[in-house]
Design a protein around this motif. Structure first.
Motif, PDB file in Angstrom:
ATOM      1  N   PHE A  20     -26.611  32.686 -21.010  1.00  0.00           N
ATOM      2  CA  PHE A  20     -28.032  32.616 -21.339  1.00  0.00           C
ATOM      3  C   PHE A  20     -28.253  31.926 -22.683  1.00  0.00           C
ATOM      4  O   PHE A  20     -29.108  31.046 -22.803  1.00  0.00           O
ATOM      5  N   VAL A  21     -27.490  32.336 -23.689  1.00  0.00           N
ATOM      6  CA  VAL A  21     -27.674  31.766 -25.030  1.00  0.00           C
ATOM      7  C   VAL A  21     -27.369  30.274 -25.031  1.00  0.00           C
ATOM      8  O   VAL A  21     -28.137  29.468 -25.582  1.00  0.00           O
ATOM      9  N   VAL A  22     -26.275  29.875 -24.394  1.00  0.00           N
ATOM     10  CA  VAL A  22     -25.891  28.456 -24.381  1.00  0.00           C
ATOM     11  C   VAL A  22     -26.922  27.612 -23.636  1.00  0.00           C
ATOM     12  O   VAL A  22     -27.381  26.573 -24.132  1.00  0.00           O
ATOM     13  N   LEU A  23     -27.318  28.057 -22.455  1.00  0.00           N
ATOM     14  CA  LEU A  23     -28.244  27.253 -21.660  1.00  0.00           C
ATOM     15  C   LEU A  23     -29.653  27.263 -22.247  1.00  0.00           C
ATOM     16  O   LEU A  23     -30.358  26.254 -22.194  1.00  0.00           O
ATOM     17  N   PHE A  24     -30.070  28.378 -22.829  1.00  0.00           N
ATOM     18  CA  PHE A  24     -31.381  28.408 -23.468  1.00  0.00           C
ATOM     19  C   PHE A  24     -31.392  27.521 -24.707  1.00  0.00           C
ATOM     20  O   PHE A  24     -32.378  26.830 -24.973  1.00  0.00           O
ATOM     21  N   ALA A  25     -30.300  27.532 -25.474  1.00  0.00           N
ATOM     22  CA  ALA A  25     -30.220  26.670 -26.661  1.00  0.00           C
ATOM     23  C   ALA A  25     -30.250  25.198 -26.257  1.00  0.00           C
ATOM     24  O   ALA A  25     -30.901  24.382 -26.925  1.00  0.00           O
ATOM     25  N   LEU A  26     -29.583  24.856 -25.152  1.00  0.00           N
ATOM     26  CA  LEU A  26     -29.612  23.476 -24.673  1.00  0.00           C
ATOM     27  C   LEU A  26     -31.020  23.079 -24.259  1.00  0.00           C
ATOM     28  O   LEU A  26     -31.495  21.990 -24.582  1.00  0.00           O
ATOM     29  N   ASN A  63     -39.506   5.871 -30.036  1.00  0.00           N
ATOM     30  CA  ASN A  63     -38.086   5.792 -29.746  1.00  0.00           C
ATOM     31  C   ASN A  63     -37.846   6.398 -28.369  1.00  0.00           C
ATOM     32  O   ASN A  63     -37.747   7.611 -28.202  1.00  0.00           O
ATOM     33  N   VAL A  64     -37.762   5.530 -27.364  1.00  0.00           N
ATOM     34  CA  VAL A  64     -37.652   5.974 -25.975  1.00  0.00           C
ATOM     35  C   VAL A  64     -36.310   6.652 -25.730  1.00  0.00           C
ATOM     36  O   VAL A  64     -36.227   7.622 -24.971  1.00  0.00           O
ATOM     37  N   LEU A  65     -35.257   6.194 -26.386  1.00  0.00           N
ATOM     38  CA  LEU A  65     -33.951   6.799 -26.179  1.00  0.00           C
ATOM     39  C   LEU A  65     -33.906   8.243 -26.675  1.00  0.00           C
ATOM     40  O   LEU A  65     -33.223   9.088 -26.086  1.00  0.00           O
ATOM     41  N   LEU A  66     -34.623   8.529 -27.737  1.00  0.00           N
ATOM     42  CA  LEU A  66     -34.695   9.889 -28.247  1.00  0.00           C
ATOM     43  C   LEU A  66     -35.350  10.803 -27.218  1.00  0.00           C
ATOM     44  O   LEU A  66     -34.854  11.892 -26.920  1.00  0.00           O
ATOM     45  N   PHE A  67     -36.445  10.335 -26.648  1.00  0.00           N
ATOM     46  CA  PHE A  67     -37.135  11.123 -25.630  1.00  0.00           C
ATOM     47  C   PHE A  67     -36.262  11.309 -24.391  1.00  0.00           C
ATOM     48  O   PHE A  67     -36.178  12.403 -23.840  1.00  0.00           O
ATOM     49  N   CYS A  68     -35.609  10.245 -23.952  1.00  0.00           N
ATOM     50  CA  CYS A  68     -34.741  10.335 -22.772  1.00  0.00           C
ATOM     51  C   CYS A  68     -33.554  11.272 -23.021  1.00  0.00           C
ATOM     52  O   CYS A  68     -33.115  11.983 -22.111  1.00  0.00           O
ATOM     53  N   GLY A 126     -33.586  13.955 -25.016  1.00  0.00           N
ATOM     54  CA  GLY A 126     -34.126  15.311 -24.922  1.00  0.00           C
ATOM     55  C   GLY A 126     -34.434  15.705 -23.490  1.00  0.00           C
ATOM     56  O   GLY A 126     -34.175  16.834 -23.070  1.00  0.00           O
ATOM     57  N   LEU A 127     -34.975  14.774 -22.717  1.00  0.00           N
ATOM     58  CA  LEU A 127     -35.261  15.043 -21.314  1.00  0.00           C
ATOM     59  C   LEU A 127     -33.970  15.315 -20.542  1.00  0.00           C
ATOM     60  O   LEU A 127     -33.906  16.221 -19.707  1.00  0.00           O
ATOM     61  N   THR A 128     -32.937  14.560 -20.849  1.00  0.00           N
ATOM     62  CA  THR A 128     -31.640  14.775 -20.202  1.00  0.00           C
ATOM     63  C   THR A 128     -31.076  16.143 -20.548  1.00  0.00           C
ATOM     64  O   THR A 128     -30.537  16.843 -19.678  1.00  0.00           O
ATOM     65  N   MET A 129     -31.215  16.560 -21.806  1.00  0.00           N
ATOM     66  CA  MET A 129     -30.741  17.889 -22.207  1.00  0.00           C
ATOM     67  C   MET A 129     -31.466  18.980 -21.425  1.00  0.00           C
ATOM     68  O   MET A 129     -30.839  19.933 -20.939  1.00  0.00           O
ATOM     69  N   CYS A 130     -32.771  18.854 -21.277  1.00  0.00           N
ATOM     70  CA  CYS A 130     -33.544  19.849 -20.534  1.00  0.00           C
ATOM     71  C   CYS A 130     -33.141  19.872 -19.064  1.00  0.00           C
ATOM     72  O   CYS A 130     -32.968  20.942 -18.471  1.00  0.00           O
ATOM     73  N   LEU A 131     -32.993  18.708 -18.465  1.00  0.00           N
ATOM     74  CA  LEU A 131     -32.646  18.648 -17.044  1.00  0.00           C
ATOM     75  C   LEU A 131     -31.242  19.180 -16.778  1.00  0.00           C
ATOM     76  O   LEU A 131     -31.010  19.853 -15.773  1.00  0.00           O
ATOM     77  N   VAL A 132     -30.306  18.896 -17.673  1.00  0.00           N
ATOM     78  CA  VAL A 132     -28.940  19.407 -17.509  1.00  0.00           C
ATOM     79  C   VAL A 132     -28.932  20.932 -17.630  1.00  0.00           C
ATOM     80  O   VAL A 132     -28.246  21.619 -16.859  1.00  0.00           O
ATOM     81  N   SER A 133     -29.699  21.465 -18.566  1.00  0.00           N
ATOM     82  CA  SER A 133     -29.741  22.926 -18.704  1.00  0.00           C
ATOM     83  C   SER A 133     -30.365  23.572 -17.469  1.00  0.00           C
ATOM     84  O   SER A 133     -29.896  24.618 -17.007  1.00  0.00           O
TER      85      SER A 133
END
Length: 86
Positions: free
Chosen positions: A34-40, A58-63, A65-72
């Motif tokens: 829970f802690v690891v996936l919530f932190a991600l 900065n589109v790469l910054l947004f992408c 962050g979006l990738t981090m959310c989708l992976v979690s």
């Protein structure tokens, strides 16, 4: 009618044994996941919030962050249940 009830008792016990679910996962493992996936996920939201519309977003910054959310979310709802149910 009482004879039928007596003869159904062993069969009922067998059906109760079939309906028992798994013992579950350890509390420590659940807390760590829970802690690891919530932190991600929260980190992904934070990174997506860093985007500014100033001198070109900065589109790469947004992408990233979006990738981090989708992976979690993928890990939470697909990978973790698949590997913990084995």
């Amino acid at each position: 009618m009482s004879n039928q009830h007596v003869t159904d008792a062993p069969r009922a016990q067998v059906h109760e044994d079939e309906n028992v679910t798994s013992q579950g996962n350890s509390l420590g493992l659940s807390i760590v996941l829970f802690v690891v996936l919530f932190a991600l996920f929260a980190g992904g939201l934070y990174v997506m919030g860093l985007i500014t519309m100033g001198e070109g977003p900065n589109v790469l910054l947004f992408c990233g962050g979006l990738t981090m959310c989708l992976v979690s979310l993928l890990a939470t709802f697909d990978l973790v249940p698949r590997f913990l149910n084995k």
